[in-house]
Design an enzyme around this catalytic site. Structure first.
Site, mmCIF file in Angstrom:
data_model
loop_
_atom_site.group_PDB
_atom_site.id
_atom_site.type_symbol
_atom_site.label_atom_id
_atom_site.label_comp_id
_atom_site.label_asym_id
_atom_site.label_seq_id
_atom_site.Cartn_x
_atom_site.Cartn_y
_atom_site.Cartn_z
ATOM 1 C CD GLU A 76 -2.592 1.052 2.753
ATOM 2 O OE1 GLU A 76 -3.457 1.909 2.975
ATOM 3 O OE2 GLU A 76 -2.376 0.083 3.525
ATOM 4 C CE LYS B 165 -6.867 1.391 3.278
ATOM 5 N NZ LYS B 165 -5.958 2.046 4.242
ATOM 6 C CB CYS C 128 -4.837 -1.853 4.123
ATOM 7 S SG CYS C 128 -4.192 -2.125 5.801
ATOM 8 C CB SER D 208 -1.331 -3.796 8.542
ATOM 9 O OG SER D 208 -1.930 -4.053 9.777
ATOM 10 C CB SER E 78 20.094 3.993 30.453
ATOM 11 O OG SER E 78 20.760 3.409 31.552
#
Length: 584
Positions: free
Chosen positions: A44, A126, A162, A189, A338
């Site tokens: 996409e 779409k 999608c 996605s 960290s």
């Protein structure tokens, strides 16, 4: 039954890099052609990158995408791939939509096109536009109203994008009505924990509903906070998996399929959800029978911790590479947050590109200083120590701070040091805060929140510990040195801003805290529901008040990799000025 060799190119693309993305399409098409593919597909909006956000509202960018698509069609033909149909996602605009209030300016479309013989043989937009979580597609696009079908080697292939698969109705039942032999969906996605299982079940269900083999092509890589995990899937009409691609890895899934022959008369008319069938014949005659070479296969699945850790590595790597940052800087306290950030950075960029700084104060314990140095030794990152005590004493002599102000001064001095080194040497600073701390505001503005990117911003503290243990265990299994000192994992978490300080002086135990936060932050449960789930009422009230009060801090935190269904940022949008309290 007719045969068809399908190539699903699971690749990464960069938003706005039309030339670079076009080059990737050509390169992977060349690879697919070399493998004898008969139909090639890309994810996409691969041509523009995804998501383009407000770039979709710029007519100049929309037109540049359209021109790039036409140029790509010509180039593929010039390079000898004109007879090979190539499906490419791009940004288009509606030619017919009337300007009206509430519609995106310019009527942009999240579109895809089949390129064949140097031209655009068929294009479509779409149909279902997602408008939840990180998606704002109603803001950016107008929906498509066609059911695109292309006939390739005697097989009718229905096409979708999608969300057309994720939502009921629309193109899935329309594919059955159109008599398609294959349903091919191209996707971008984003990754979330456990989404691979949900995705597999979705594709299986849609294949049965469409009544045909279904191919789900996914994007991989990263864009800002989002990570795309690949995991492309092809399933038969019975829902059985034919092929499944690796997670977090670029590549081409090539599979030989036997598919029903197309009807003698091409489908036409209006089908489910009022979709108009748009049919294009590219090649009518089936292929001569051949011996299949690519019969599918299942890439090994990552376990939950490796999957999550991989997402964090890919997210940081993509953010650094796509924004031109070659090196990163991490303040190393000797603590677990960290340490995990440094390990992720070394895996993402290589230890030679990671710089660590220990900035001890008079409250820093000897074991924390030693753990920071030991982490550097184990990973091979560049390391230095810059004590902050002289600077701290100078501030205190001028201001005479006490209590919380004195504690936060230490954190802000460290933030200033990191940014000074960043400006001088060019590394970007990584913020080490985790989701638990950000949720309750247990961080210092302009101190430990300083940074260009937060790799574990969406990871709760309990998951930080679990991932650190997994990373060490994975190193041991491969015969390598575990990167994180064991004492960084086992010692009680502490900011070390006052004598004998530990996190539980201010916060509940993380095991309990994170369970409350998951209900409140990720699932939007209210106070009463959380108490009903078995948590102490007073503790819930206090925790929720901390979360609500810290919204202004979270707004100022850098972006970071999203791995949960509701990360801080685009997923969870609450007003800073807000007097509503669950405990009122």
């Amino acid at each position: 039954m007719p045969q068809l060799r399908l190539a699903l190119n699971q690749i990464d693309s960069t938003v706005g890099d039309l030339a670079g993305n076009s080059e990737s399409v050509v390169r992977w098409t060349r690879h697919a052609a070399g493998q004898g593919a008969h139909l090639v597909a890309f994810p996409e909006m691969v041509l523009t990158g995804y998501p383009v956000e407000d770039l979709a509202l710029r007519s100049s960018f929309v037109e540049a995408s359209r021109q790039a698509l036409r140029a790509l069609a010509v180039r593929l033909d010039d390079e000898g791939f004109g007879e090979l149909p190539v499906l490419v996602g791009y940004l288009d605009r509606s030619e017919h939509a009337a300007v009206r209030y509430g519609q995106p300016a310019g009527s942009p479309r999240n579109a895809a096109a089949v390129l064949h013989r140097g031209r655009i043989a068929l294009s479509f937009a779409k149909h279902h536009l997602p408008n939840y979580g990180v998606f704002d597609e109603f803001r950016y696009f107008v929906p498509g109203d066609s059911m695109p079908v292309v006939r390739v080697r005697g097989v009718d292939v229905a096409l979708a994008i999608c969300e057309d698969l994720w939502q009921d109705g629309g193109r899935v039942p329309a594919a059955r009505s159109a008599g398609a032999g294959l349903l091919l969906s191209v996707n971008a996605s984003p990754y979330e924990r456990d989404k691979d299982d949900t995705r597999l079940e979705l594709v299986r269900r849609r294949a049965r509903e469409a009544g045909c083999t279904t191919a789900y092509l996914a994007m991989t890589g990263g864009q800002d906070e989002l990570v795309f995990d690949g995991d492309s899937i092809v399933v038969g009409v019975d829902g059985e998996v034919i092929a499944r691609a690796p997670q977090f890895s670029e590549g081409s899934v090539i599979v030989d399929l036997e598919l029903p022959a197309a009807a003698g008369v091409p489908p036409s008319g209006v089908v489910d959800d009022g979709l108009r069938i748009d049919h294009a014949v590219l090649s009518e005659e089936p292929l001569a029978p051949y011996a299949p070479e690519f019969t599918g296969g299942h890439a090994d699945r990552l376990d939950d911790d490796e999957e999550l850790y991989s997402a964090l590595v890919v997210g940081l790597r993509a953010y650094a590479a796509k924004n031109g940052f070659g090196t990163v800087l991490v303040g190393l306290s000797g603590g677990i947050d960290s340490a995990l950030v440094a390990a992720i950075a070394c895996d993402a960029l290589g230890a030679e590109n990671v710089y660590g700084v220990s900035m001890p104060s008079k409250y820093s314990s000897d074991h924390s200083r030693e753990d920071a140095a030991e982490l550097a030794r184990r990973t091979g990152l560049s390391f230095r120590t810059v004590p902050i005590e002289p600077m701290f004493d100078a501030y205190m002599g001028s201001l005479g701070l006490t209590g919380l102000a004195e504690e936060n001064l230490q954190s802000r001095l460290r933030g200033t040091l990191l940014m000074a080194i960043s400006n001088q040497e060019g590394q970007i600073v990584l913020a080490p805060g985790n989701k638990s701390e950000l949720a309750v505001g247990y961080s210092t503005l302009y101190g430990d929140s300083v940074g260009a990117y937060g790799p574990i911003k969406d990871v709760y503290k309990t998951s930080v510990l679990r991932l650190a243990k997994w990373r060490n265990r994975a190193a041991g299994e491969r015969g390598r040195i575990p990167p994180i000192p064991e004492s960084s994992i086992t010692k009680p978490p502490s900011a070390e801003l006052r004598p004998d300080q530990v996190d539980t002086d201010s916060l509940p135990d993380y095991e309990v805290l994170d369970r409350i936060l998951e209900l409140y932050v990720d699932r939007d449960q209210g106070r009463d529901a959380i108490v009903a789930a078995g948590f102490d009422a007073e503790l819930v009230t206090r925790t929720l008040r901390m979360v609500d009060a810290a919204e202004y801090k979270r707004r100022q935190y850098p972006p970071g990799t999203k791995i949960s269904p509701k990360g801080f940022g685009k997923d969870r949008r609450l007003p800073v000025t807000n007097r509503w309290r669950e405990s009122d």
